[in-house]
Design a protein around this motif. Structure first.
Motif, mmCIF file in Angstrom:
data_model
loop_
_atom_site.group_PDB
_atom_site.id
_atom_site.type_symbol
_atom_site.label_atom_id
_atom_site.label_comp_id
_atom_site.label_asym_id
_atom_site.label_seq_id
_atom_site.Cartn_x
_atom_site.Cartn_y
_atom_site.Cartn_z
ATOM 1 N N TRP A 8 -81.415 -63.383 -27.327
ATOM 2 C CA TRP A 8 -81.109 -64.807 -27.157
ATOM 3 C C TRP A 8 -82.349 -65.613 -26.763
ATOM 4 N N CYS A 9 -83.502 -64.957 -26.729
ATOM 5 C CA CYS A 9 -84.745 -65.634 -26.364
ATOM 6 C C CYS A 9 -85.505 -66.053 -27.618
ATOM 7 N N GLN A 10 -86.225 -67.165 -27.502
ATOM 8 C CA GLN A 10 -87.021 -67.672 -28.624
ATOM 9 C C GLN A 10 -88.495 -67.395 -28.366
ATOM 10 N N ARG A 11 -89.226 -67.171 -29.459
ATOM 11 C CA ARG A 11 -90.646 -66.839 -29.363
ATOM 12 C C ARG A 11 -91.432 -68.028 -28.810
ATOM 13 N N VAL A 12 -92.270 -67.733 -27.833
ATOM 14 C CA VAL A 12 -93.179 -68.738 -27.284
ATOM 15 C C VAL A 12 -94.284 -68.929 -28.313
ATOM 16 N N ALA A 30 -100.204 -50.159 -26.944
ATOM 17 C CA ALA A 30 -98.868 -50.289 -26.349
ATOM 18 C C ALA A 30 -98.457 -51.746 -26.550
ATOM 19 N N THR A 31 -97.182 -51.980 -26.774
ATOM 20 C CA THR A 31 -96.670 -53.334 -26.975
ATOM 21 C C THR A 31 -95.838 -53.731 -25.765
ATOM 22 N N LEU A 32 -96.195 -54.854 -25.157
ATOM 23 C CA LEU A 32 -95.466 -55.379 -24.015
ATOM 24 C C LEU A 32 -94.714 -56.628 -24.455
ATOM 25 N N TYR A 33 -93.416 -56.641 -24.244
ATOM 26 C CA TYR A 33 -92.600 -57.832 -24.501
ATOM 27 C C TYR A 33 -92.224 -58.420 -23.149
ATOM 28 N N PHE A 34 -92.657 -59.635 -22.907
ATOM 29 C CA PHE A 34 -92.267 -60.359 -21.703
ATOM 30 C C PHE A 34 -91.172 -61.327 -22.113
ATOM 31 N N TYR A 35 -90.072 -61.350 -21.363
ATOM 32 C CA TYR A 35 -89.002 -62.278 -21.705
ATOM 33 C C TYR A 35 -88.319 -62.812 -20.461
ATOM 34 N N ARG A 36 -87.694 -63.959 -20.656
ATOM 35 C CA ARG A 36 -86.991 -64.637 -19.567
ATOM 36 C C ARG A 36 -85.759 -65.292 -20.160
ATOM 37 N N THR A 37 -84.597 -64.734 -19.872
ATOM 38 C CA THR A 37 -83.376 -65.329 -20.398
ATOM 39 C C THR A 37 -83.191 -66.706 -19.765
ATOM 40 N N ALA A 38 -82.388 -67.543 -20.404
ATOM 41 C CA ALA A 38 -82.153 -68.895 -19.891
ATOM 42 C C ALA A 38 -81.637 -68.805 -18.457
ATOM 43 N N ALA A 39 -82.304 -69.494 -17.561
ATOM 44 C CA ALA A 39 -81.965 -69.433 -16.144
ATOM 45 C C ALA A 39 -81.307 -70.730 -15.678
ATOM 46 N N SER A 40 -80.443 -70.594 -14.703
ATOM 47 C CA SER A 40 -79.825 -71.787 -14.141
ATOM 48 C C SER A 40 -80.644 -72.320 -12.974
ATOM 49 N N TYR A 43 -89.786 -65.672 -25.007
ATOM 50 C CA TYR A 43 -90.410 -64.347 -24.971
ATOM 51 C C TYR A 43 -91.738 -64.411 -25.703
ATOM 52 N N PHE A 44 -92.614 -63.485 -25.391
ATOM 53 C CA PHE A 44 -93.842 -63.299 -26.165
ATOM 54 C C PHE A 44 -94.201 -61.821 -26.095
ATOM 55 N N LYS A 45 -95.073 -61.414 -26.996
ATOM 56 C CA LYS A 45 -95.506 -60.017 -26.999
ATOM 57 C C LYS A 45 -97.015 -59.968 -26.861
ATOM 58 N N ALA A 46 -97.476 -58.897 -26.235
ATOM 59 C CA ALA A 46 -98.906 -58.646 -26.067
ATOM 60 C C ALA A 46 -99.145 -57.177 -26.346
ATOM 61 N N THR A 47 -100.292 -56.853 -26.909
ATOM 62 C CA THR A 47 -100.652 -55.457 -27.130
ATOM 63 C C THR A 47 -101.840 -55.116 -26.256
ATOM 64 N N VAL A 48 -101.795 -53.918 -25.689
ATOM 65 C CA VAL A 48 -102.847 -53.443 -24.791
ATOM 66 C C VAL A 48 -103.099 -51.970 -25.066
ATOM 67 N N PRO A 49 -104.298 -51.469 -24.749
ATOM 68 C CA PRO A 49 -104.542 -50.032 -24.907
ATOM 69 C C PRO A 49 -103.810 -49.239 -23.826
ATOM 70 N N ALA A 50 -103.653 -47.951 -24.055
ATOM 71 C CA ALA A 50 -103.011 -47.073 -23.072
ATOM 72 C C ALA A 50 -103.753 -47.151 -21.749
ATOM 73 N N GLY A 51 -103.012 -46.937 -20.673
ATOM 74 C CA GLY A 51 -103.620 -46.919 -19.347
ATOM 75 C C GLY A 51 -102.926 -47.859 -18.383
ATOM 76 N N LYS A 52 -103.596 -48.081 -17.261
ATOM 77 C CA LYS A 52 -103.063 -48.926 -16.196
ATOM 78 C C LYS A 52 -103.524 -50.370 -16.403
ATOM 79 N N HIS A 53 -102.569 -51.289 -16.301
ATOM 80 C CA HIS A 53 -102.868 -52.717 -16.453
ATOM 81 C C HIS A 53 -102.259 -53.493 -15.291
ATOM 82 N N THR A 54 -102.974 -54.534 -14.877
ATOM 83 C CA THR A 54 -102.527 -55.383 -13.783
ATOM 84 C C THR A 54 -101.920 -56.652 -14.356
ATOM 85 N N ILE A 55 -100.718 -56.966 -13.906
ATOM 86 C CA ILE A 55 -100.005 -58.160 -14.369
ATOM 87 C C ILE A 55 -99.860 -59.115 -13.191
#
Length: 173
Positions: A164-168, A44-54, A78-90
């Protein structure tokens, strides 16, 4: 008097140096998000992102998946992470200079071959759209109330914000 001036100069220099530790990686020159061609069928591919904040733009939390620090998430990144199927703790932790404590915690169930877009969001009104992962935090800054959360954002909506996010840079924490 000289001693007090020297003390203030040292304090100012220290705070200036610490700002670099808090604000996260420099995104200058990093590419903006482009939609992925395909996801891996066995991950599974997880994309974490944070738009520019004030508000809070100088703080870059570190994202942990199943206890392992993956990357920091600066404002506009933003960055991406890959994980196997199932439950993951963030877990999302603030920089050690601020507290080094877990700010947000949630579990997510994922399926192989799918992409998930997780946004770090801050707004001036409470969230009631069913996208919240974990809970919504609220705080008051300068007399105004702000709400923050991580949200599992539908793909179409996420692609409008993440573009509008740039890769970390890889390996940055």
């Amino acid at each position: 008097m000289k001693r007090l001036t020297l003390l203030w100069a040292c304090l100012l220099a220290t705070l200036t140096l610490l700002t670099g530790c808090i604000s996260g990686p420099d995104l200058k020159g990093q590419p903006f998000f482009t939609p992925p061609a395909e996801t891996s069928p066995d991950q599974a591919t997880l994309y974490f992102y944070r738009t520019a904040a004030s508000i809070g733009d100088a703080v870059a939390p570190t994202i942990h998946i199943d206890g392992k620090a993956i990357s920091s998430l600066p404002s506009g990144g933003y960055f991406k992470a890959t994980v196997p199927a199932g439950k993951h703790t963030i877990d999302s932790t603030s920089p050690p200079v601020i507290s080094g404590k877990v700010n947000k915690h949630f579990d997510i169930n994922v399926e192989n071959g799918k992409a998930y877009f997780i946004a770090d969001q801050v707004g001036t009104s409470d969230y009631h759209d069913g996208q919240t992962l974990g809970g919504v935090d609220n705080a008051s800054f300068g007399g105004e109330r702000f709400y923050s959360r991580y949200a599992l954002v539908p793909t179409e909506e996420a692609l409008r914000g993440i573009k509008w996010c740039q890769r970390v840079p890889v390996g940055v924490q």
